[in-house]
Design an enzyme around this catalytic site. Sequence first.
Site, mmCIF file in Angstrom:
data_model
loop_
_atom_site.group_PDB
_atom_site.id
_atom_site.type_symbol
_atom_site.label_atom_id
_atom_site.label_comp_id
_atom_site.label_asym_id
_atom_site.label_seq_id
_atom_site.Cartn_x
_atom_site.Cartn_y
_atom_site.Cartn_z
ATOM 1 C CG ASP A 274 38.839 43.879 33.080
ATOM 2 O OD1 ASP A 274 38.268 43.003 33.756
ATOM 3 O OD2 ASP A 274 39.850 43.633 32.389
HETATM 4 C C1 BGC Z 1 40.205 40.411 33.192
HETATM 5 C C2 BGC Z 1 38.986 40.227 32.296
HETATM 6 C C3 BGC Z 1 38.010 39.264 32.917
HETATM 7 C C4 BGC Z 1 37.649 39.772 34.306
HETATM 8 C C5 BGC Z 1 36.617 38.924 35.016
HETATM 9 C C6 BGC Z 1 39.816 40.712 34.625
HETATM 10 O O1 BGC Z 1 40.915 40.729 35.465
HETATM 11 O O2 BGC Z 1 41.027 41.433 32.665
HETATM 12 O O3 BGC Z 1 39.395 39.784 31.033
HETATM 13 O O4 BGC Z 1 36.888 39.125 32.109
HETATM 14 O O5 BGC Z 1 38.822 39.833 35.098
HETATM 15 O O6 BGC Z 1 37.127 37.721 35.420
#
Ligand code: BGC
Length: 732
Positions: A274
Amino acid sequence: MTQETPIYKDPKQPVEARVRDLLSRMTLEEKADQLLQGLIGKDVNPNNLGGENSFRPTIGSILSYSGGSKARNAFQRIAVENTRLGIPIIWGYDVIHGWRTCFPVSLAQACSFRPELTEKLSRVSALEAWTDGGVDWTFSPMVEVAHDPRWGRVVEGYGEDPVTAQAFTTAAVVGYQGKTPEEWKQPGYIAACLKHFVGYSASEGGRDYHYTDISPRALWEYYLPPFEAGVAAGARTLMSSFNDICGTPAVANHYTETEILRNQWGFTGFIVSDWGGVSQLKAQRYSSDPAVQTVHSLEAGNDMDMADFVFTNIPELVKAGKLSIATVDLAVERVLRVKFEMGLFEHPYAPEVPTEESCWKPEYLETALAAAREAMVLLKNEKQTLPLAPSGLKRVALIGPHWKNNLVHIGWWGALVKDDEKHAPSLFTKAQEFFPDAELVYEQGCPAPSVKSNLETLAARDEALLQAAAAAAASADVILLTLGEGGHQSGEYKSRRDIALPPCQEELIAAVRKAAGDKPVIALVSGGRPLAFQDAARSLDAILYIWQCGYGASQAAMEILTGKVNPSGRLAMTFPRTVGQIPVYVNQHHPARFGLNEYQDIPEENGPWFPFGYGLSYTEFTYGDLSVTPAASEGAAAFTAKVTVSNTGKMAGSETVFWYLSDLEASLTQPLKRVIAFRKIDLQPGETREVTLSVTRDMLSYVRGDGSKVLEPGDFILSASGKTEAKFTLNA
Ligand code: BGC
């Protein structure tokens, strides 16, 4: 294909042969680049790859690029046509509940208890995202089971029950990727990503990004099942989570990422971290050394680094003998495998069709409306206040902060969704359509919940707004009140210490009730999570929980209010009476004592305000006796359960039959009851249907902390929706 065509460029060759061939041609630096995911274009981020000239075309993936297909193709062309090996980039985006056509948020989708609708809307999302945005890969579905509505991200998941989450996860994966590997190869199908692996939803106190303390048993009982279902449905990527599991952060967790996911479940796709998950190992006091961060993440099984660029140190680590090339190759293989499987080498470019032609098609909007109709939940309907007969109404008061706020229907992760009147008509607009002969008096009543800050929504009373609202209420035949959260009050980093209504909304309810006297006061409550406002709700005659239901929201809400549609949503997440009652959820374990275990300061019985599965209808459903008999033949099924359900009211309606199982004695203690299946059926007035369940040995088994399933003989109780139950025995 000519003799000289490399194996990896030949679509007739098996995927594994293509992977091996390509890998054998790659330099260490090219391999490392495949494991990076960066940004490009106007998006602001320190790792932004810049404009076309400074663009790094050997990168494995780019995320959140919103420049449209044409511009995306221009970048892709450089990767495919101007690099040594021509490896296409996989373009990722958070297409969570729609790309341009906005569907209900995932938690609301789950309340429809119609996974087939989620499959359909995920299909539409994929088509729009691919055709209009050149998106090959969505960071969806989020499949985490959550027990704490203070955690803002409950809006992104399918609620608190693993079985419900499994069904919706499967539906979303099939919608994005198709039913078969052959289907997925076709343009317009995009890769799904199960997230966040695993246990992020268990954040202490519902605070985002916090520590999680998850026992091995809870991991297997609650958090892993939806992921297992998603992998079985064919999901080819996962995103590792921010939290840690038994002391090891998810991104570096060999047990979950390799032993469970790869060795036990046979997953051969790839895992992306993530955002910033690799460098966050420092904040988690795991390691501040980028070398350790990279080595541990890769060795655990996390293949791609999202937006962090820590993995740029791979070549240096391999050369220094700190990271084995075999580990790097394994990760690169997984990324390439997915690119080959999805046909990216064969169709690296997205269609360049004008947005108006590829998006918002009538059938897409119809799907959005169908989903909204089934997601809304009627929580209260005293003296059958609803449905309203518009013809008899002279004056209708529309009071509350959300009548003209379209964003309340869109919620978090809107992708490229527009919230203007054309696309997301407001409740106010739709009220004009549905009450054509009545005089409509509108008053805001209290300050609007702010998009940006929870605190502003606690804003003090506005006396002038309150007085105007009271006057409107006094003058009308019926009062329709909008309440609840603003569009961005639930979502990532949107934890709340309390999940009550803001005081100004509670005051509004009181003022309106006082002015309205005996006239009906009906609330339409928006939210991305369960809200606890049972005391304030006492003076409301009816409450329709409209969640954040996207483009169909206002139409569906008015259809339900006026009886054109019979509400059929059921809660996929429990509504507590008060925040102090959290956690409260359907499959909680048995207490050692009943009665004395209750909160002394909750005057009502200690159950939740509205339990899982709750939701009213305009008709009535009657259950016959439930029978459980041994299955006819030896096999997966152990018993057959049957129940009849009749529509004994006057309106056609849909009922969800929830099958709850209680295991009366087991070597490991069991929940009071757990959901083992559900089925939604449609019934005309006077119609009776038999609903059958094949009770499998798997359903009767429980899971241990090492993931093994145990089937113990003994007594069980099966219940259909809590309306009828039967006891039966599984013999040794
Ligand atoms: C979130 C994810 C998301 C990613 C990309 C992160 O901060 O936890 O769920 O897919 O950002 O935008």
